[in-house]
Design an enzyme around this catalytic site. Structure first.
Site, PDB file in Angstrom:
ATOM      1  N   VAL A 113      29.922  35.147  42.096  1.00 26.25           N
ATOM      2  CA  VAL A 113      29.077  36.523  41.677  1.00 26.25           C
ATOM      3  C   VAL A 113      28.410  36.494  40.502  1.00 26.25           C
ATOM      4  O   VAL A 113      27.927  37.492  40.098  1.00 26.25           O
ATOM      5  CB  VAL A 113      30.731  37.446  41.465  1.00 26.25           C
ATOM      6  N   SER A 161      42.497  44.750  33.888  1.00 26.94           N
ATOM      7  CA  SER A 161      43.527  44.218  33.592  1.00 26.94           C
ATOM      8  C   SER A 161      44.550  44.963  32.357  1.00 26.94           C
ATOM      9  O   SER A 161      43.715  45.950  32.088  1.00 26.94           O
ATOM     10  CB  SER A 161      43.510  42.735  32.655  1.00 26.94           C
ATOM     11  N   TYR A 216      37.903  38.392  26.463  1.00 24.90           N
ATOM     12  CA  TYR A 216      38.566  38.797  27.950  1.00 24.90           C
ATOM     13  C   TYR A 216      38.747  40.330  27.777  1.00 24.90           C
ATOM     14  O   TYR A 216      38.322  40.879  28.727  1.00 24.90           O
ATOM     15  CB  TYR A 216      39.838  38.007  28.125  1.00 24.90           C
ATOM     16  N   ALA A 273      36.868  42.422  25.991  1.00 27.13           N
ATOM     17  CA  ALA A 273      35.678  42.863  26.215  1.00 27.13           C
ATOM     18  C   ALA A 273      35.302  43.195  27.444  1.00 27.13           C
ATOM     19  O   ALA A 273      34.446  43.943  27.963  1.00 27.13           O
ATOM     20  CB  ALA A 273      34.643  41.989  25.365  1.00 27.13           C
ATOM     21  N   LYS A 317      37.061  43.135  30.279  1.00 26.16           N
ATOM     22  CA  LYS A 317      37.927  43.970  31.294  1.00 26.16           C
ATOM     23  C   LYS A 317      37.916  45.439  30.811  1.00 26.16           C
ATOM     24  O   LYS A 317      38.188  46.344  31.281  1.00 26.16           O
ATOM     25  CB  LYS A 317      39.615  43.425  30.926  1.00 26.16           C
ATOM     26  N   ILE A 353      51.184  38.761  36.537  1.00 30.40           N
ATOM     27  CA  ILE A 353      51.216  38.487  38.053  1.00 30.40           C
ATOM     28  C   ILE A 353      51.430  37.013  38.198  1.00 30.40           C
ATOM     29  O   ILE A 353      50.653  36.146  37.843  1.00 30.40           O
ATOM     30  CB  ILE A 353      49.977  39.013  38.761  1.00 30.40           C
TER      31      ILE A 353
END
Length: 246
Positions: free
Chosen positions: A61, A139, A152, A154, A156, A185
């Protein structure tokens, strides 16, 4: 969940974890799947778990041309795209900001945020025609900050802002855009799980009011709900599925 039987759903990051669990869930609800992931082995395993009769190809992606080519191929093969699950992402590693490399920054931005943009842009003409929906993965660190996870966070937080803006843009066209924000999770890419130590897992369990980590299947159930008819008045929503972090 109703309204998913016979629908075509494109899933990114479907080679493991939440993406795989969601593919299995949607397969069980009668959807036709376009299973994608960077891992050939991962998508092959997911395809087998979903009966072996869906579209399944690799997709990076972070590469916009790859996304455009794959979306065109999916439409040629399956005829349309009704729903999109933007699940592809890279889980974080804790770094003080002074230790973050440009390479790490670029990689997280390219996959976690640009990937959602590229897939959304390429599929919009098809999802709009179908009056379908998007479910994007953020998240719990997309709604609250975490020390040493600045990059991370930033990406999400960016997914949520992007999704809410797209909900406003696409809502008048009959397309809904919602977000699921998972907490800890039990997936192979969860940093604590990957460590394979009881201490890491127990620390995550202690941080949760329910005293346990969530499962990919529990996230998949929420994703299926958001795509289904029962959620047809939900647009621009962010659903936190974290068991209530302390």
């Amino acid at each position: 969940m109703t309204g998913l039987s016979g629908k075509v759903v494109l899933l990114t990051g479907a080679g493991s974890g939440i993406g795989r669990a969601t593919a299995i869930k949607l397969h069980g609800l009668g959807a036709t799947l376009a299973i994608t992931d960077v891992s050939q082995e991962g998508i092959s395993q997911t395809l087998e778990l979903c009966g072996g009769k869906h579209y399944a190809q690799t997709l990076d992606v972070s590469k916009q041309q790859d996304v455009e080519n794959r979306v065109a191929e999916i439409v040629a093969s399956l005829g349309r795209i009704d729903h999109v699950f933007n699940c592809a992402g890279i889980n974080p590693t804790a770094f003080p900001l002074t230790d973050v490399s440009e390479e790490y920054y670029d990689k997280l931005m390219a996959v976690n945020l640009k990937g959602v943009f590229s897939v959304t842009k390429a599929t919009m003409p098809h999802v709009t025609t179908s009056r379908g929906s998007y479910v994007n993965v953020s998240s719990i660190l997309g709604v609250r900050a975490g020390a040493e996870y600045a990059i991370y966070c930033a990406t999400k937080w960016g997914v949520i802002g992007f999704s809410k803006a797209m909900a406003l843009e696409l809502g008048p066209k009959g397309v809904r855009v919602n977000v699921v924000a998972p907490g800890y999770i039990t997936t192979p890419t969860n940093a604590g799980v990957a460590k394979g130590t009881d201490d890491a897992i127990k620390e995550m369990e202690r941080a949760n009011s329910l005293g346990r980590m969530g499962t990919p299947e529990e996230i998949a159930a929420v994703v299926a709900f958001l795509m289904g008819d029962e959620a047809k008045y939900m647009n621009g929503s962010v659903v936190e599925v974290d068991g209530m972090m302390k």
